[in-house]
Design an enzyme around this catalytic site. Structure first.
Site, PDB file in Angstrom:
ATOM      1  N   LYS A  22      25.637  52.827  42.373  1.00 13.18           N
ATOM      2  CA  LYS A  22      26.413  54.067  42.470  1.00 13.18           C
ATOM      3  C   LYS A  22      27.628  53.884  43.377  1.00 13.18           C
ATOM      4  O   LYS A  22      28.755  54.246  43.002  1.00 13.18           O
ATOM      5  CB  LYS A  22      25.512  55.179  43.047  1.00 13.18           C
ATOM      6  CG  LYS A  22      26.250  56.424  43.505  1.00 13.18           C
ATOM      7  CD  LYS A  22      25.305  57.492  43.999  1.00 13.18           C
ATOM      8  CE  LYS A  22      24.997  57.473  45.471  1.00 13.18           C
ATOM      9  NZ  LYS A  22      26.096  57.884  46.352  1.00 13.18           N
ATOM     10  N   ASN A  23      27.409  53.314  44.557  1.00 15.32           N
ATOM     11  CA  ASN A  23      28.497  53.254  45.539  1.00 15.32           C
ATOM     12  C   ASN A  23      29.551  52.192  45.214  1.00 15.32           C
ATOM     13  O   ASN A  23      30.569  52.091  45.913  1.00 15.32           O
ATOM     14  CB  ASN A  23      27.940  53.039  46.949  1.00 15.32           C
ATOM     15  CG  ASN A  23      27.242  54.290  47.459  1.00 15.32           C
ATOM     16  OD1 ASN A  23      27.308  55.345  46.828  1.00 15.32           O
ATOM     17  ND2 ASN A  23      26.565  54.180  48.598  1.00 15.32           N
ATOM     18  N   ARG A  94      30.704  64.047  48.340  1.00 15.18           N
ATOM     19  CA  ARG A  94      31.706  63.649  49.329  1.00 15.18           C
ATOM     20  C   ARG A  94      32.565  62.467  48.863  1.00 15.18           C
ATOM     21  O   ARG A  94      33.717  62.335  49.253  1.00 15.18           O
ATOM     22  CB  ARG A  94      31.018  63.254  50.628  1.00 15.18           C
ATOM     23  CG  ARG A  94      30.432  64.398  51.383  1.00 15.18           C
ATOM     24  CD  ARG A  94      29.850  63.867  52.671  1.00 15.18           C
ATOM     25  NE  ARG A  94      30.770  62.900  53.256  1.00 15.18           N
ATOM     26  CZ  ARG A  94      31.793  63.205  54.028  1.00 15.18           C
ATOM     27  NH1 ARG A  94      32.027  64.445  54.338  1.00 15.18           N
ATOM     28  NH2 ARG A  94      32.582  62.264  54.500  1.00 15.18           N
ATOM     29  N   CYS A 118      27.610  68.457  55.411  1.00 17.09           N
ATOM     30  CA  CYS A 118      26.681  67.601  54.684  1.00 17.09           C
ATOM     31  C   CYS A 118      25.380  67.594  55.464  1.00 17.09           C
ATOM     32  O   CYS A 118      25.403  67.609  56.703  1.00 17.09           O
ATOM     33  CB  CYS A 118      27.291  66.210  54.627  1.00 17.09           C
ATOM     34  SG  CYS A 118      26.206  64.970  53.979  1.00 17.09           S
ATOM     35  N   ARG A 123      30.105  64.024  59.114  1.00 18.71           N
ATOM     36  CA  ARG A 123      30.831  63.162  58.159  1.00 18.71           C
ATOM     37  C   ARG A 123      32.302  63.542  57.943  1.00 18.71           C
ATOM     38  O   ARG A 123      32.709  63.944  56.858  1.00 18.71           O
ATOM     39  CB  ARG A 123      30.094  63.131  56.821  1.00 18.71           C
ATOM     40  CG  ARG A 123      28.700  62.591  56.966  1.00 18.71           C
ATOM     41  CD  ARG A 123      28.006  62.451  55.652  1.00 18.71           C
ATOM     42  NE  ARG A 123      28.384  61.246  54.932  1.00 18.71           N
ATOM     43  CZ  ARG A 123      27.842  60.883  53.783  1.00 18.71           C
ATOM     44  NH1 ARG A 123      26.935  61.639  53.229  1.00 18.71           N
ATOM     45  NH2 ARG A 123      28.221  59.785  53.195  1.00 18.71           N
ATOM     46  N   ASP A 307      20.953  54.004  54.419  1.00 15.27           N
ATOM     47  CA  ASP A 307      20.454  54.535  53.142  1.00 15.27           C
ATOM     48  C   ASP A 307      19.025  54.079  52.826  1.00 15.27           C
ATOM     49  O   ASP A 307      18.454  54.520  51.834  1.00 15.27           O
ATOM     50  CB  ASP A 307      21.393  54.128  51.987  1.00 15.27           C
ATOM     51  CG  ASP A 307      22.688  54.942  51.991  1.00 15.27           C
ATOM     52  OD1 ASP A 307      22.807  55.889  52.788  1.00 15.27           O
ATOM     53  OD2 ASP A 307      23.592  54.617  51.195  1.00 15.27           O
ATOM     54  N   ARG A 399      21.298  62.706  41.837  1.00 12.51           N
ATOM     55  CA  ARG A 399      22.643  62.277  42.232  1.00 12.51           C
ATOM     56  C   ARG A 399      22.696  60.762  42.361  1.00 12.51           C
ATOM     57  O   ARG A 399      23.752  60.157  42.156  1.00 12.51           O
ATOM     58  CB  ARG A 399      23.012  62.882  43.598  1.00 12.51           C
ATOM     59  CG  ARG A 399      23.340  64.356  43.558  1.00 12.51           C
ATOM     60  CD  ARG A 399      23.974  64.786  44.866  1.00 12.51           C
ATOM     61  NE  ARG A 399      24.837  63.722  45.362  1.00 12.51           N
ATOM     62  CZ  ARG A 399      24.893  63.312  46.605  1.00 12.51           C
ATOM     63  NH1 ARG A 399      24.176  63.892  47.534  1.00 12.51           N
ATOM     64  NH2 ARG A 399      25.694  62.334  46.967  1.00 12.51           N
TER      65      ARG A 399
HETATM   66  C1  UD1 Z   1      29.094  55.477  52.635  1.00 11.82           C
HETATM   67  C2  UD1 Z   1      28.088  55.544  51.506  1.00 11.82           C
HETATM   68  C3  UD1 Z   1      26.779  56.172  51.997  1.00 11.82           C
HETATM   69  C4  UD1 Z   1      26.258  55.437  53.230  1.00 11.82           C
HETATM   70  C5  UD1 Z   1      27.368  55.321  54.291  1.00 11.82           C
HETATM   71  C6  UD1 Z   1      26.948  54.457  55.468  1.00 11.82           C
HETATM   72  C7  UD1 Z   1      29.462  55.763  49.517  1.00 11.82           C
HETATM   73  C8  UD1 Z   1      29.940  56.652  48.411  1.00 11.82           C
HETATM   74  N1  UD1 Z   1      28.647  56.341  50.442  1.00 11.82           N
HETATM   75  O1  UD1 Z   1      29.363  56.812  53.051  1.00 11.82           O
HETATM   76  O2  UD1 Z   1      25.816  56.073  50.950  1.00 11.82           O
HETATM   77  O3  UD1 Z   1      25.188  56.178  53.783  1.00 11.82           O
HETATM   78  O4  UD1 Z   1      28.548  54.730  53.726  1.00 11.82           O
HETATM   79  O5  UD1 Z   1      26.587  53.191  55.044  1.00 11.82           O
HETATM   80  O6  UD1 Z   1      29.748  54.591  49.548  1.00 11.82           O
HETATM   81  N2  UD1 Z   1      33.178  58.562  60.223  1.00 11.82           N
HETATM   82  C9  UD1 Z   1      34.060  59.214  61.075  1.00 11.82           C
HETATM   83  N3  UD1 Z   1      35.309  59.545  60.610  1.00 11.82           N
HETATM   84  C10 UD1 Z   1      35.691  59.262  59.335  1.00 11.82           C
HETATM   85  C11 UD1 Z   1      34.806  58.580  58.483  1.00 11.82           C
HETATM   86  C12 UD1 Z   1      33.543  58.235  58.957  1.00 11.82           C
HETATM   87  O7  UD1 Z   1      33.724  59.501  62.230  1.00 11.82           O
HETATM   88  O8  UD1 Z   1      36.829  59.596  58.987  1.00 11.82           O
HETATM   89  C13 UD1 Z   1      31.835  58.213  60.711  1.00 11.82           C
HETATM   90  C14 UD1 Z   1      30.704  58.939  59.960  1.00 11.82           C
HETATM   91  O9  UD1 Z   1      30.485  60.229  60.448  1.00 11.82           O
HETATM   92  C15 UD1 Z   1      29.543  58.012  60.196  1.00 11.82           C
HETATM   93  C16 UD1 Z   1      30.191  56.620  60.202  1.00 11.82           C
HETATM   94  O10 UD1 Z   1      31.578  56.842  60.439  1.00 11.82           O
HETATM   95  O11 UD1 Z   1      28.972  58.251  61.454  1.00 11.82           O
HETATM   96  C17 UD1 Z   1      30.046  55.840  58.933  1.00 11.82           C
HETATM   97  O12 UD1 Z   1      30.382  56.653  57.828  1.00 11.82           O
HETATM   98  P1  UD1 Z   1      31.057  56.053  56.512  1.00 11.82           P
HETATM   99  O13 UD1 Z   1      30.850  54.592  56.443  1.00 11.82           O
HETATM  100  O14 UD1 Z   1      32.444  56.573  56.407  1.00 11.82           O
HETATM  101  O15 UD1 Z   1      30.161  56.750  55.373  1.00 11.82           O
HETATM  102  P2  UD1 Z   1      30.664  57.123  53.946  1.00 11.82           P
HETATM  103  O16 UD1 Z   1      31.743  56.187  53.559  1.00 11.82           O
HETATM  104  O17 UD1 Z   1      30.907  58.584  53.842  1.00 11.82           O
END
Ligand code: UD1
Length: 420
Positions: A22-23, A94, A118, A123, A307, A399
């Site tokens: 998926k990702n 998201r 979320c 996030r 995950d 999902r």
């Molecule tokens: C992606 C994955 C999700 C997985 C996550 C962590 C996809 C579609 N989803 O989510 O399944 O659980 O990586 O491996 O690939 N953060 C900030 N500011 C930002 C962005 C992120 O503070 O602008 C923080 C988040 O709150 C979190 C950390 O960074 O604590 C990591 O999040 P991130 O890697 O961005 O997760 P996603 O990309 O949303």
């Protein structure tokens, strides 16, 4: 709305085939809006609600999307007529934020809803926005929408203060069409980021260093449509391995890449599982034994994936011994704990730690799925719990898991989906 009914199944025994990740597929679908020539064809696409949502998002932008019975999708961006991602689609997923970088890079503008709250934590997407601003975009947040404009994005050095998977992917995609060189430092190293980079390279992008913490991109003028097969889903793979381990069973997982799951396989071995693998299969045998408790610390790849945290919490709930699980990525990712406690698990929460005292037995109960991976962990707990477990709100599981109950049924599980 449906619910799942699970009766104790000991042990799980059989073979399962893993679907596409998926990702990996979601960012590839979003990247297809950047193509100037030919359509994009993505193969090994999992049958999931998140995929349908992303296709709906692109369809309402005017992209022509088709899907065949083999779950291969074709995307033709030549018919695109707007760059708007509305709240009603973005709020359910998201990952929709992944259209922001590609739209801005190709069309010089995008209006994308802010994803909002979320269940697993706040996030934010501020790191995506700050990075695009550094590349020259003018971005305003108004009425819950990110409105972004630019003439042409300019390559620069982006150093993420925190590793972000979709943040890295958004900037990786955007920089393929930017002017000059972009460096992404503290980049996410997840296999899905590597797969996206390989997909973009096939389309004509110039990228190196993917899979390390520094990615270098030289902008090109155009990208072309290609045919590409997405990698297998490592989280689905891990979830089925835990299904066998938690039930004392054995499993052959086909179409799996063991090197993407090293941290998880190591933990399962520590819990007592015998594991060996071939190029595309992982074999796990628990030999009827109760798992041993194992401590978990989540972190960015190659560390233990957040995950898989909920699934390992389920394993520890019936394991021999006490374990400590530290969730270091999302601050509120323990929603499954309350539901497992209703099934008799002994788990105490202390800030970002769960202290799990393994019980010999869980007891079936009516429980509620709260997010994608939490739903999977409740199914796993249901497989070992005495009697019947009913899981409500299972739209979360659809999902991210392709035909999960059919696949579990093939492995001998007593699981049924019924309308509520
Ligand atoms: C992606 C994955 C999700 C997985 C996550 C962590 C996809 C579609 N989803 O989510 O399944 O659980 O990586 O491996 O690939 N953060 C900030 N500011 C930002 C962005 C992120 O503070 O602008 C923080 C988040 O709150 C979190 C950390 O960074 O604590 C990591 O999040 P991130 O890697 O961005 O997760 P996603 O990309 O949303």
């Amino acid at each position: 709305m449906d619910k799942l009914i699970i009766n104790r199944t000991l042990p799980i025994d059989g073979e399962v085939s893993i679907s596409g990740a998926k990702n990996a597929v979601l960012p590839m679908i979003c990247a297809s809006v950047m193509v100037s020539k030919n359509s994009v064809n993505i193969r090994n696409v999992p049958h999931l609600h998140d995929v349908t949502t992303t296709l709906r998002l692109l369809t309402q932008m005017g992209v022509t999307t088709t899907m065949d019975e083999q779950m291969s999708i074709s995307l033709d961006a030549s018919t695109i007529n707007n760059s708007f991602a509305p709240y009603d689609l973005v709020k359910t997923m998201r990952a929709s934020i992944l259209v922001l970088g590609p739209l801005l890079a190709k069309y010089g503008e995008a209006k994308v809803s802010l994803p909002g709250g979320c269940a697993i934590g706040t996030r934010p997407v501020s790191l995506h926005i700050e990075a695009l601003k550094k590349m020259g975009a003018v971005i305003e947040i108004e009425n819950g929408y990110i409105s972004a404009k630019c003439n042409k994005l300019q390559g620069t050095c982006i150093e993420f203060p925190k590793t972000t998977v979709t943040g890295t992917e958004n900037i990786l995609m955007a920089s393929t069409l930017a002017r000059g060189k972009t460096l992404i430092k503290n980049a996410a190293m997840e296999p899905e980021v590597i797969d996206l980079a390989n997909f973009l390279i096939k389309m004509g992008a110039k990228i190196s260093g993917h899979g390390t913490s520094t990615i270098e991109i030289d902008g090109v003028e155009n990208l072309e449509g290609v045919s590409y097969s997405a990698l297998p889903d490592r989280i689905e793979t891990g979830t089925f391995l835990v299904a066998a381990a938690i039930t004392g069973g054995r499993i052959i997982v086909k179409h799996a890449i063991s090197s993407h799951l090293e941290a998880v396989l190591k933990k399962l071995q520590q819990s007592g599982a015998e594991i060996h693998f071939t190029e595309s299969e992982i074999h796990l045998d628990m030999k009827g034994k109760r798992p041993k408790a194992i401590d978990i610390d989540t972190g960015p790849y190659p560390q233990f994936p957040t995950d898989m945290q909920a699934q390992l919490t389920a394993l520890n709930a019936i394991a021999d011994g006490t374990s400590i699980i530290r969730e270091n990525i999302f601050e509120n990712r323990f929603m499954h704990v309350q539901e497992m406690t209703r099934m008799g698990a002994d788990i105490k929460l202390d800030q970002n730690r769960a202290i799990v005292v393994g019980k010999e037995e869980l007891v079936g109960a009516q429980v509620m799925a709260t997010d994608l991976r939490a739903s999977a962990s409740l199914i796993l707990a249901g497989l070992v719990a005495k009697g019947k477990t009913e899981i409500e709100r299972i739209y979360h599981i659809d999902r991210g898991y392709d035909c999960i109950e059919e696949k579990l049924q093939q492995l001998g599980a007593d699981i049924l989906r019924v309308p509520m």
